[in-house]
Scaffold this motif. Structure first.
Motif, PDB file in Angstrom:
ATOM      1  N   THR A  11       0.804  -1.231   0.000  1.00 52.14           N
ATOM      2  CA  THR A  11       0.000   0.000   0.000  1.00 52.14           C
ATOM      3  C   THR A  11       0.835   1.278   0.000  1.00 52.14           C
ATOM      4  O   THR A  11       0.576   2.179  -0.813  1.00 52.14           O
ATOM      5  CB  THR A  11      -0.984   0.007   1.187  1.00 52.14           C
ATOM      6  OG1 THR A  11      -1.905  -1.071   1.048  1.00 52.14           O
ATOM      7  CG2 THR A  11      -1.770   1.317   1.240  1.00 52.14           C
ATOM      8  N   PRO A  12       1.847   1.412   0.865  1.00 52.73           N
ATOM      9  CA  PRO A  12       2.630   2.658   0.842  1.00 52.73           C
ATOM     10  C   PRO A  12       3.312   2.921  -0.500  1.00 52.73           C
ATOM     11  O   PRO A  12       3.478   4.080  -0.905  1.00 52.73           O
ATOM     12  CB  PRO A  12       3.670   2.442   1.947  1.00 52.73           C
ATOM     13  CG  PRO A  12       3.052   1.430   2.852  1.00 52.73           C
ATOM     14  CD  PRO A  12       2.277   0.523   1.947  1.00 52.73           C
ATOM     15  N   PHE A  13       3.698   1.855  -1.206  1.00 50.08           N
ATOM     16  CA  PHE A  13       4.365   2.031  -2.496  1.00 50.08           C
ATOM     17  C   PHE A  13       3.373   2.411  -3.596  1.00 50.08           C
ATOM     18  O   PHE A  13       3.719   3.113  -4.551  1.00 50.08           O
ATOM     19  CB  PHE A  13       5.091   0.742  -2.886  1.00 50.08           C
ATOM     20  CG  PHE A  13       6.191   0.350  -1.938  1.00 50.08           C
ATOM     21  CD1 PHE A  13       7.435   0.962  -1.996  1.00 50.08           C
ATOM     22  CD2 PHE A  13       5.986  -0.618  -0.977  1.00 50.08           C
ATOM     23  CE1 PHE A  13       8.456   0.614  -1.125  1.00 50.08           C
ATOM     24  CE2 PHE A  13       6.984  -0.978  -0.092  1.00 50.08           C
ATOM     25  CZ  PHE A  13       8.235  -0.348  -0.171  1.00 50.08           C
ATOM     26  N   LEU A  14       2.125   1.941  -3.465  1.00 46.91           N
ATOM     27  CA  LEU A  14       1.121   2.186  -4.491  1.00 46.91           C
ATOM     28  C   LEU A  14       0.309   3.453  -4.234  1.00 46.91           C
ATOM     29  O   LEU A  14      -0.430   3.906  -5.118  1.00 46.91           O
ATOM     30  CB  LEU A  14       0.152   0.985  -4.565  1.00 46.91           C
ATOM     31  CG  LEU A  14       0.768  -0.363  -4.925  1.00 46.91           C
ATOM     32  CD1 LEU A  14      -0.288  -1.461  -4.844  1.00 46.91           C
ATOM     33  CD2 LEU A  14       1.379  -0.326  -6.317  1.00 46.91           C
ATOM     34  N   GLY A  63      -3.200   7.694  -6.306  1.00 45.19           N
ATOM     35  CA  GLY A  63      -3.938   8.856  -5.811  1.00 45.19           C
ATOM     36  C   GLY A  63      -4.600   8.608  -4.473  1.00 45.19           C
ATOM     37  O   GLY A  63      -5.656   9.165  -4.177  1.00 45.19           O
ATOM     38  N   LEU A  64      -3.966   7.813  -3.665  1.00 43.80           N
ATOM     39  CA  LEU A  64      -4.541   7.438  -2.367  1.00 43.80           C
ATOM     40  C   LEU A  64      -4.167   8.499  -1.330  1.00 43.80           C
ATOM     41  O   LEU A  64      -3.315   8.287  -0.462  1.00 43.80           O
ATOM     42  CB  LEU A  64      -4.006   6.060  -1.953  1.00 43.80           C
ATOM     43  CG  LEU A  64      -4.734   5.300  -0.839  1.00 43.80           C
ATOM     44  CD1 LEU A  64      -6.200   5.142  -1.157  1.00 43.80           C
ATOM     45  CD2 LEU A  64      -4.089   3.931  -0.646  1.00 43.80           C
ATOM     46  N   ASN A  65      -4.824   9.661  -1.427  1.00 41.52           N
ATOM     47  CA  ASN A  65      -4.447  10.789  -0.578  1.00 41.52           C
ATOM     48  C   ASN A  65      -5.645  11.544  -0.001  1.00 41.52           C
ATOM     49  O   ASN A  65      -5.514  12.668   0.464  1.00 41.52           O
ATOM     50  CB  ASN A  65      -3.562  11.764  -1.358  1.00 41.52           C
ATOM     51  CG  ASN A  65      -4.223  12.214  -2.655  1.00 41.52           C
ATOM     52  OD1 ASN A  65      -5.421  12.012  -2.863  1.00 41.52           O
ATOM     53  ND2 ASN A  65      -3.431  12.795  -3.538  1.00 41.52           N
ATOM     54  N   ASN A  66      -6.841  10.934  -0.031  1.00 38.63           N
ATOM     55  CA  ASN A  66      -8.026  11.595   0.515  1.00 38.63           C
ATOM     56  C   ASN A  66      -8.997  10.530   1.029  1.00 38.63           C
ATOM     57  O   ASN A  66      -8.898   9.349   0.646  1.00 38.63           O
ATOM     58  CB  ASN A  66      -8.695  12.475  -0.543  1.00 38.63           C
ATOM     59  CG  ASN A  66      -9.127  11.675  -1.755  1.00 38.63           C
ATOM     60  OD1 ASN A  66     -10.177  11.032  -1.740  1.00 38.63           O
ATOM     61  ND2 ASN A  66      -8.314  11.706  -2.822  1.00 38.63           N
ATOM     62  N   ALA A  69       0.658   3.447   7.347  1.00 36.53           N
ATOM     63  CA  ALA A  69       1.999   3.769   6.868  1.00 36.53           C
ATOM     64  C   ALA A  69       1.964   4.869   5.813  1.00 36.53           C
ATOM     65  O   ALA A  69       2.980   5.516   5.558  1.00 36.53           O
ATOM     66  CB  ALA A  69       2.652   2.517   6.293  1.00 36.53           C
ATOM     67  N   THR A  70       0.796   5.086   5.204  1.00 36.73           N
ATOM     68  CA  THR A  70       0.644   6.113   4.171  1.00 36.73           C
ATOM     69  C   THR A  70       0.212   7.441   4.773  1.00 36.73           C
ATOM     70  O   THR A  70       0.864   8.466   4.615  1.00 36.73           O
ATOM     71  CB  THR A  70      -0.397   5.665   3.122  1.00 36.73           C
ATOM     72  OG1 THR A  70       0.000   4.404   2.577  1.00 36.73           O
ATOM     73  CG2 THR A  70      -0.528   6.685   2.007  1.00 36.73           C
TER      74      THR A  70
END
Length: 253
Positions: A182-185, A190-193, A216-217
């Protein structure tokens, strides 16, 4: 002195279990920081837990992992369904509904499509390895959705303990993979909201994997991903032993 400590720990098995988990979590997160959080501490802790369970089973010849050892018997309760379900439900308390609603139809579609695809892939792999009975295929397919759906499906359909164990293993592998990747993808996806996190939780489905990966993200995204991932688990428990099984019977029965 040592005898006194061991005697006290034996008398308070649940407290002992919490203390040991705390130590393992502390060490795992410390190792994760040394690795610049490229592998989240939760993933390291789960691998450590699996290793301890394996060692416990080998040492005692039992079937409950580390809890077969008297000193660690408290893990039988701590790792049981009651506290597990409490932990899953508690993740929803940080959700703001107005943010969750932004996921809307994409979140619902992601959830349905992901359950269907994961079940089909799991059933296909089971068939390829010789598990051609629809009950076995549905159980292992359920495990490919989450390690909770697999055992629920197996218990409902009367699968063997061997097949149920395989379904759990499939779900654990998926959970750990989601935690690590997940942190790499996150950036390219666009996993920021919160809305994206909700869709992601419905797409991946594994509550533990999504929670650790999002932690972790961006920790603020955890409740949104965890909530839809929990819906995913519940949805899978409903449809895999019923609709999923009937489809498999029609195709292979």
């Amino acid at each position: 002195m040592l005898d006194l400590i061991l005697s006290t720990l034996n008398k308070l098995p649940l407290i002992t279990a919490f203390a040991i988990v705390g130590i393992v979590m502390w060490a795992s997160y410390a190792l994760g920081r040394l690795l610049n959080n490229r592998i989240h501490g939760s993933a390291i802790a789960i691998v450590a837990g699996l290793a301890l369970a394996y060692v416990g089973g080998i040492v005692t010849g039992g079937n409950k992992g580390i809890s077969d050892i008297t000193l660690f018997s408290g893990f039988g309760l701590m790792g049981g369904a009651m506290l597990r379900d409490f932990a899953i439900v508690s993740t929803a308390f940080g959700v703001r509904l107005e943010e969750l609603k932004k996921a809307g139809l994409p979140g619902a579609v992601a959830l349905v499509v992901s359950v269907a695809v994961a079940t089909a892939i799991g059933a296909g792999v089971a068939y390829a390895f010789g598990y051609t009975n629809p009950v076995d295929m549905a159980t292992i397919g359920g495990g490919a959705t989450t390690f909770i759906v697999g055992p629920v499906t197996g218990a409902a359909l009367g699968a063997s303990s061997e097949v149920i164990a395989l379904s759990v293993a499939a779900g654990v592998v998926k959970s750990i993979a989601v935690m690590i990747l997940t942190p790499f993808l996150a950036k390219p996806a666009g996993l920021n909201n919160p809305a994206a996190a909700a869709v992601y939780g419905g797409l991946m489905g594994t509550t533990s994997g999504v929670s650790a990966g999002l932690a972790a993200t961006d920790p603020k995204l955890v409740p949104y991903g965890a909530l839809t991932a929990t819906f995913y688990t519940g949805f899978g428990c409903l449809v895999v032993p019923s609709i999923g099984y009937m489809i498999l019977v029609a195709l292979f029965g």
